[in-house]
Write a protein that holds these residues in place. Structure first.
Motif, PDB file in Angstrom:
ATOM      1  N   LYS A   1       0.826  -1.208   0.000  1.00 30.65           N
ATOM      2  CA  LYS A   1       0.000   0.000   0.000  1.00 30.65           C
ATOM      3  C   LYS A   1       0.859   1.255   0.000  1.00 30.65           C
ATOM      4  CE  LYS A   1      -4.151  -1.981   1.853  1.00 30.65           C
ATOM      5  NZ  LYS A   1      -5.215  -1.951   2.813  1.00 30.65           N
ATOM      6  N   LYS A   2       1.958   1.233   0.746  1.00 29.02           N
ATOM      7  CA  LYS A   2       2.842   2.401   0.800  1.00 29.02           C
ATOM      8  C   LYS A   2       3.351   2.744  -0.593  1.00 29.02           C
ATOM      9  CE  LYS A   2       7.102   1.946   1.941  1.00 29.02           C
ATOM     10  NZ  LYS A   2       7.981   2.445   0.905  1.00 29.02           N
ATOM     11  N   GLY A   3       3.751   1.747  -1.339  1.00 29.56           N
ATOM     12  CA  GLY A   3       4.249   1.983  -2.688  1.00 29.56           C
ATOM     13  C   GLY A   3       3.190   2.613  -3.577  1.00 29.56           C
ATOM     14  N   ALA A   4       1.979   2.099  -3.496  1.00 34.81           N
ATOM     15  CA  ALA A   4       0.882   2.648  -4.294  1.00 34.81           C
ATOM     16  C   ALA A   4       0.565   4.073  -3.867  1.00 34.81           C
ATOM     17  CB  ALA A   4      -0.359   1.764  -4.158  1.00 34.81           C
ATOM     18  N   TYR A   5       0.506   4.313  -2.564  1.00 32.22           N
ATOM     19  CA  TYR A   5       0.211   5.655  -2.067  1.00 32.22           C
ATOM     20  C   TYR A   5       1.301   6.642  -2.470  1.00 32.22           C
ATOM     21  CZ  TYR A   5      -3.398   3.516   0.871  1.00 32.22           C
ATOM     22  OH  TYR A   5      -4.487   2.830   1.325  1.00 32.22           O
ATOM     23  N   ASN A   6       2.538   6.214  -2.411  1.00 36.30           N
ATOM     24  CA  ASN A   6       3.637   7.114  -2.787  1.00 36.30           C
ATOM     25  C   ASN A   6       3.493   7.582  -4.229  1.00 36.30           C
ATOM     26  OD1 ASN A   6       4.827   7.053  -0.282  1.00 36.30           O
ATOM     27  ND2 ASN A   6       6.365   5.551  -0.838  1.00 36.30           N
ATOM     28  N   GLN A   7       3.196   6.663  -5.136  1.00 34.87           N
ATOM     29  CA  GLN A   7       3.024   7.040  -6.544  1.00 34.87           C
ATOM     30  C   GLN A   7       1.859   7.997  -6.716  1.00 34.87           C
ATOM     31  OE1 GLN A   7       5.068   6.456  -9.125  1.00 34.87           O
ATOM     32  NE2 GLN A   7       6.381   5.621  -7.546  1.00 34.87           N
TER      33      GLN A   7
END
Length: 93
Positions: A75-81
């Protein structure tokens, strides 16, 4: 922390002030109260607050399980993008 920093960068860009906090929900609400629209997918990032606070400081918190950790990473990766795209869009206004 990247999500938190991206949100705080918007505060700086807009000349807004925020209370010293790691609470993503509080930070997001402050932006909304200042007229910055926040997409619902960005609002979902509040689940990461637990990891920003409970895992950073000692206290009576339940340990994070391996499954929770892996889910948070995805989720962190998706949110960062999404935050990068959203920040650029907001900064252009």
């Amino acid at each position: 922390q990247a999500v938190e920093k991206a949100i705080k960068a918007l505060y700086q860009h807009r000349g807004l002030h925020f209370r010293y906090t790691h609470d993503l929900e509080e930070l997001g609400k402050g932006l909304e109260d200042s007229g910055v629209p926040i997409p619902s997918i960005i609002k979902e990032s509040v689940i990461l607050t637990r990891y920003a606070f409970e895992t950073r400081y000692p206290g009576p918190f339940e340990p994070v399980t391996e499954e929770e950790y892996q889910e948070a990473l995805v989720k962190k990766g998706a949110y960062n993008q999404l935050l990068i795209q959203w920040n650029k869009k907001i900064a252009e206004k």
